[in-house]
Design a protein around this motif. Structure first.
Motif, PDB file in Angstrom:
ATOM      1  N   GLN A 116       0.835  -1.202   0.000  1.00 47.16           N
ATOM      2  CA  GLN A 116       0.000   0.000   0.000  1.00 47.16           C
ATOM      3  C   GLN A 116       0.871   1.255   0.000  1.00 47.16           C
ATOM      4  O   GLN A 116       1.865   1.349   0.711  1.00 47.16           O
ATOM      5  CB  GLN A 116      -0.906  -0.010   1.233  1.00 47.16           C
ATOM      6  CG  GLN A 116      -1.868   1.171   1.301  1.00 47.16           C
ATOM      7  CD  GLN A 116      -2.821   1.057   2.476  1.00 47.16           C
ATOM      8  OE1 GLN A 116      -2.907   0.001   3.095  1.00 47.16           O
ATOM      9  NE2 GLN A 116      -3.533   2.124   2.765  1.00 47.16           N
ATOM     10  N   GLY A 117       0.476   2.227  -0.835  1.00 44.82           N
ATOM     11  CA  GLY A 117       1.220   3.469  -0.948  1.00 44.82           C
ATOM     12  C   GLY A 117       2.290   3.468  -2.021  1.00 44.82           C
ATOM     13  O   GLY A 117       2.903   4.506  -2.291  1.00 44.82           O
ATOM     14  N   THR A 118       2.515   2.326  -2.670  1.00 48.41           N
ATOM     15  CA  THR A 118       3.541   2.233  -3.709  1.00 48.41           C
ATOM     16  C   THR A 118       3.010   2.807  -5.018  1.00 48.41           C
ATOM     17  O   THR A 118       1.855   2.571  -5.394  1.00 48.41           O
ATOM     18  CB  THR A 118       3.959   0.771  -3.917  1.00 48.41           C
ATOM     19  OG1 THR A 118       4.384   0.218  -2.676  1.00 48.41           O
ATOM     20  CG2 THR A 118       5.088   0.674  -4.935  1.00 48.41           C
ATOM     21  N   LEU A 119       3.849   3.571  -5.711  1.00 47.38           N
ATOM     22  CA  LEU A 119       3.502   4.089  -7.027  1.00 47.38           C
ATOM     23  C   LEU A 119       3.759   2.999  -8.053  1.00 47.38           C
ATOM     24  O   LEU A 119       4.864   2.466  -8.150  1.00 47.38           O
ATOM     25  CB  LEU A 119       4.328   5.333  -7.355  1.00 47.38           C
ATOM     26  CG  LEU A 119       4.110   5.942  -8.749  1.00 47.38           C
ATOM     27  CD1 LEU A 119       2.668   6.428  -8.900  1.00 47.38           C
ATOM     28  CD2 LEU A 119       5.096   7.070  -8.999  1.00 47.38           C
ATOM     29  N   VAL A 120       2.746   2.654  -8.818  1.00 49.87           N
ATOM     30  CA  VAL A 120       2.861   1.590  -9.805  1.00 49.87           C
ATOM     31  C   VAL A 120       2.521   2.133 -11.187  1.00 49.87           C
ATOM     32  O   VAL A 120       1.854   3.167 -11.322  1.00 49.87           O
ATOM     33  CB  VAL A 120       1.945   0.396  -9.461  1.00 49.87           C
ATOM     34  CG1 VAL A 120       2.366  -0.246  -8.148  1.00 49.87           C
ATOM     35  CG2 VAL A 120       0.484   0.826  -9.407  1.00 49.87           C
ATOM     36  N   ALA A 121       2.991   1.407 -12.215  1.00 48.54           N
ATOM     37  CA  ALA A 121       2.738   1.801 -13.597  1.00 48.54           C
ATOM     38  C   ALA A 121       2.738   0.554 -14.467  1.00 48.54           C
ATOM     39  O   ALA A 121       3.333  -0.475 -14.098  1.00 48.54           O
ATOM     40  CB  ALA A 121       3.797   2.786 -14.068  1.00 48.54           C
ATOM     41  N   PRO A 122       2.096   0.597 -15.637  1.00 51.79           N
ATOM     42  CA  PRO A 122       2.086  -0.571 -16.527  1.00 51.79           C
ATOM     43  C   PRO A 122       3.478  -1.002 -16.983  1.00 51.79           C
ATOM     44  O   PRO A 122       3.683  -2.168 -17.334  1.00 51.79           O
ATOM     45  CB  PRO A 122       1.241  -0.108 -17.712  1.00 51.79           C
ATOM     46  CG  PRO A 122       0.390   0.995 -17.172  1.00 51.79           C
ATOM     47  CD  PRO A 122       1.227   1.675 -16.136  1.00 51.79           C
ATOM     48  N   SER A 123       4.429  -0.086 -16.977  1.00 53.85           N
ATOM     49  CA  SER A 123       5.783  -0.404 -17.446  1.00 53.85           C
ATOM     50  C   SER A 123       6.662  -1.029 -16.370  1.00 53.85           C
ATOM     51  O   SER A 123       7.825  -1.352 -16.639  1.00 53.85           O
ATOM     52  CB  SER A 123       6.454   0.870 -17.963  1.00 53.85           C
ATOM     53  OG  SER A 123       6.525   1.855 -16.935  1.00 53.85           O
ATOM     54  N   ASP A 124       6.151  -1.230 -15.163  1.00 50.29           N
ATOM     55  CA  ASP A 124       6.951  -1.820 -14.095  1.00 50.29           C
ATOM     56  C   ASP A 124       7.393  -3.229 -14.484  1.00 50.29           C
ATOM     57  O   ASP A 124       6.584  -4.033 -14.959  1.00 50.29           O
ATOM     58  CB  ASP A 124       6.150  -1.882 -12.793  1.00 50.29           C
ATOM     59  CG  ASP A 124       5.898  -0.513 -12.204  1.00 50.29           C
ATOM     60  OD1 ASP A 124       6.588   0.436 -12.617  1.00 50.29           O
ATOM     61  OD2 ASP A 124       5.015  -0.388 -11.338  1.00 50.29           O
ATOM     62  N   PRO A 125       8.671  -3.570 -14.275  1.00 48.55           N
ATOM     63  CA  PRO A 125       9.136  -4.924 -14.645  1.00 48.55           C
ATOM     64  C   PRO A 125       8.542  -6.018 -13.759  1.00 48.55           C
ATOM     65  O   PRO A 125       8.318  -7.138 -14.222  1.00 48.55           O
ATOM     66  CB  PRO A 125      10.658  -4.835 -14.470  1.00 48.55           C
ATOM     67  CG  PRO A 125      10.870  -3.712 -13.520  1.00 48.55           C
ATOM     68  CD  PRO A 125       9.773  -2.728 -13.781  1.00 48.55           C
ATOM     69  N   ALA A 126       8.312  -5.716 -12.498  1.00 52.39           N
ATOM     70  CA  ALA A 126       7.781  -6.732 -11.572  1.00 52.39           C
ATOM     71  C   ALA A 126       6.266  -6.616 -11.489  1.00 52.39           C
ATOM     72  O   ALA A 126       5.716  -5.511 -11.424  1.00 52.39           O
ATOM     73  CB  ALA A 126       8.400  -6.562 -10.187  1.00 52.39           C
ATOM     74  N   PRO A 127       5.554  -7.724 -11.492  1.00 49.12           N
ATOM     75  CA  PRO A 127       4.094  -7.676 -11.348  1.00 49.12           C
ATOM     76  C   PRO A 127       3.688  -7.356  -9.913  1.00 49.12           C
ATOM     77  O   PRO A 127       4.515  -7.407  -8.992  1.00 49.12           O
ATOM     78  CB  PRO A 127       3.661  -9.082 -11.751  1.00 49.12           C
ATOM     79  CG  PRO A 127       4.824  -9.944 -11.367  1.00 49.12           C
ATOM     80  CD  PRO A 127       6.053  -9.101 -11.606  1.00 49.12           C
ATOM     81  N   LEU A 128       2.422  -7.047  -9.740  1.00 49.55           N
ATOM     82  CA  LEU A 128       1.907  -6.836  -8.384  1.00 49.55           C
ATOM     83  C   LEU A 128       1.914  -8.154  -7.606  1.00 49.55           C
ATOM     84  O   LEU A 128       2.279  -8.194  -6.438  1.00 49.55           O
ATOM     85  CB  LEU A 128       0.491  -6.261  -8.439  1.00 49.55           C
ATOM     86  CG  LEU A 128       0.335  -4.904  -9.140  1.00 49.55           C
ATOM     87  CD1 LEU A 128      -1.129  -4.500  -9.172  1.00 49.55           C
ATOM     88  CD2 LEU A 128       1.172  -3.847  -8.439  1.00 49.55           C
ATOM     89  N   THR A 129       1.509  -9.214  -8.254  1.00 45.48           N
ATOM     90  CA  THR A 129       1.521 -10.549  -7.662  1.00 45.48           C
ATOM     91  C   THR A 129       1.261 -11.552  -8.778  1.00 45.48           C
ATOM     92  O   THR A 129       1.096 -11.174  -9.947  1.00 45.48           O
ATOM     93  CB  THR A 129       0.470 -10.692  -6.550  1.00 45.48           C
ATOM     94  OG1 THR A 129       0.647 -11.944  -5.877  1.00 45.48           O
ATOM     95  CG2 THR A 129      -0.938 -10.640  -7.112  1.00 45.48           C
ATOM     96  N   GLU A 130       1.227 -12.813  -8.416  1.00 49.19           N
ATOM     97  CA  GLU A 130       0.914 -13.872  -9.383  1.00 49.19           C
ATOM     98  C   GLU A 130      -0.222 -14.710  -8.832  1.00 49.19           C
ATOM     99  O   GLU A 130      -0.229 -15.075  -7.653  1.00 49.19           O
ATOM    100  CB  GLU A 130       2.134 -14.759  -9.635  1.00 49.19           C
ATOM    101  CG  GLU A 130       1.916 -15.823 -10.703  1.00 49.19           C
ATOM    102  CD  GLU A 130       3.174 -16.598 -11.037  1.00 49.19           C
ATOM    103  OE1 GLU A 130       3.132 -17.461 -11.929  1.00 49.19           O
ATOM    104  OE2 GLU A 130       4.218 -16.327 -10.398  1.00 49.19           O
ATOM    105  N   LEU A 131      -1.178 -15.001  -9.692  1.00 48.49           N
ATOM    106  CA  LEU A 131      -2.352 -15.770  -9.299  1.00 48.49           C
ATOM    107  C   LEU A 131      -2.269 -17.142  -9.945  1.00 48.49           C
ATOM    108  O   LEU A 131      -2.089 -17.254 -11.164  1.00 48.49           O
ATOM    109  CB  LEU A 131      -3.622 -15.043  -9.731  1.00 48.49           C
ATOM    110  CG  LEU A 131      -4.924 -15.423  -9.027  1.00 48.49           C
ATOM    111  CD1 LEU A 131      -4.834 -15.188  -7.539  1.00 48.49           C
ATOM    112  CD2 LEU A 131      -6.080 -14.615  -9.620  1.00 48.49           C
TER     113      LEU A 131
END
Length: 387
Positions: free
Chosen positions: A190-205
């Motif tokens: 929470q509070g992290t700035l994210v963008a579509p170009s980020d190399p790491a995903p938010l998580t894996e399902l």
């Protein structure tokens, strides 16, 4: 005279000694030959046997989905925990959407403006039409008005598209699960700035309701595999393949049985093997993607000769048995093994049905030794207990 007496006395002693030795040797009894040793022997026969071979396998989920943001922004809320099971459509993350909501409001305002301009151009066109019909003015002015009307309609359609795009972006601020499955590590908090170009995903399902288990067959095993099932094509043969077991890393058997459903389209040129997939149900989620194991595959052999493993000797990476000829003389025979069934080896070369081999006591035998065989049984069943 004294020396002559000594020589005569020596000759007399020698004669007496020779006579004594001859008398003693005449009293010895002739040695009797020992009877051949009694050795347990089994007679081999041929029959249909199923051998099981374990193939190293990799276990994968039916779906591994990387969850990535489709819009930029700060994460307002993380609504799941690592390792939790989520349903399809359940909200995982919430990105701050104030910017995208204002973009939607601006698009709506632009649509209202486009609607007003369209109305204005429509009025102007309607006003010029009767004047042209009555030849008060030339049709040039009417054509200009009609072109302006078309432009106003296009602006309205453009503004409507902007609204749809703004709604989509606003919807992307709520990240939902595309499939049901287990949440992996949460790479962004929470509070992290994210963008579509980020190399790491938010998580894996990971959807592990069904598992895909991949293993490889050698060319020889593949040919043997195809030969033992009916069907004109590989897909027809697959339908007749019985269910297979999954052996886990602790050598336990997975509670659910799997079904082979796919063969790769070609052999690997480097390994000379073909990849096979077996699917296993996993509704309780006992296994996860990335687990390791072995697929236990049964191969049927017709007219197979089985040899008890206890009746073999291993020397310099070769396997030997002591076989008997018709005169009960033993000889060491090298055999070629193609599989194992229970406590028995499946022999490809070296022995045939009807041959007799020594079951126990091989360490005390010598090449060419004659024995008295003690027949235990005809050996053709890997489940038989040899007493």
């Amino acid at each position: 005279m004294g020396k002559r007496f000594i020589f005569i006395l020596a000759d007399i002693v020698t004669c007496l000694l020779v006579a004594f030795l001859v008398a003693c040797s005449g009293n010895e009894k002739p040695q009797t030959a020992h009877p051949p040793a009694s050795v347990p022997v089994v007679s081999l026969s041929a029959g249909q046997v199923t051998t099981y071979h374990d193939y190293p396998a990799s276990i994968e989920a039916v779906a591994n989905v990387l969850i990535r943001p489709q819009v930029s922004g700060y994460i307002d809320r993380v609504l799941v925990d690592e390792g939790a099971f989520v349903r399809k459509g359940q909200t995982l993350f919430k990105i701050n959407g104030l910017l995208y909501r204002e973009q939607l409001n601006a698009a709506i305002a632009g649509m209202h403006l486009a609607e007003a301009l369209l109305i204005n151009e429509q009025i102007e066109t309607d006003k010029l039409k009767p004047l042209v019909q009555n030849k008060v003015i030339s049709d040039y002015q009417l054509k200009i008005a009609e072109a302006a009307l078309l432009m106003a309609k296009a602006r309205l359609e453009q503004s409507q598209a902007a609204i749809a795009s703004a709604k989509i972006n606003l919807g992307y601020t709520t990240i939902q699960a595309p499939v049901s499955g287990y949440v992996g590590r949460l790479m962004k908090k929470q509070g992290t700035l994210v963008a579509p170009s980020d190399p790491a995903p938010l998580t894996e399902l990971s959807d592990v309701s069904q598992l895909h288990v991949y293993f490889s067959l050698s060319e020889q095993d593949f040919v043997h595999f195809k030969a033992q099932y009916p069907g004109n094509s590989l897909s027809e043969k697959i339908e007749h393949v019985p269910e297979v077991d999954l052996v886990l890393s602790d050598e336990s058997i997975f509670s659910q049985k799997g079904k082979i459903d796919i063969f790769d389209g070609q052999f690997d040129k480097n390994t000379g093997s073909i990849t096979v997939r077996a699917s296993f149900p996993n509704q309780q989620g006992l296994l996860r993607s990335g687990n390791t194991g072995k697929v236990r595959l049964g191969l049927h052999h017709r007219d197979a000769v089985l040899v008890p493993a206890a009746a073999t000797l291993e020397m310099q990476d070769k396997v030997f048995v002591f076989a008997l000829d018709e005169k009960n003389k033993v000889s060491k025979v090298a055999i070629q093994i193609v599989g194992k069934s229970g406590s028995s080896y499946l022999v490809k070369e070296g022995l045939k049905a009807g041959d007799r081999i020594v079951m126990r006591g091989m360490d005390h035998l010598q090449e060419g030794q004659t024995i008295r065989p003690e027949i235990l049984m005809t050996y053709n069943n890997p489940r038989s207990e040899l007493k």
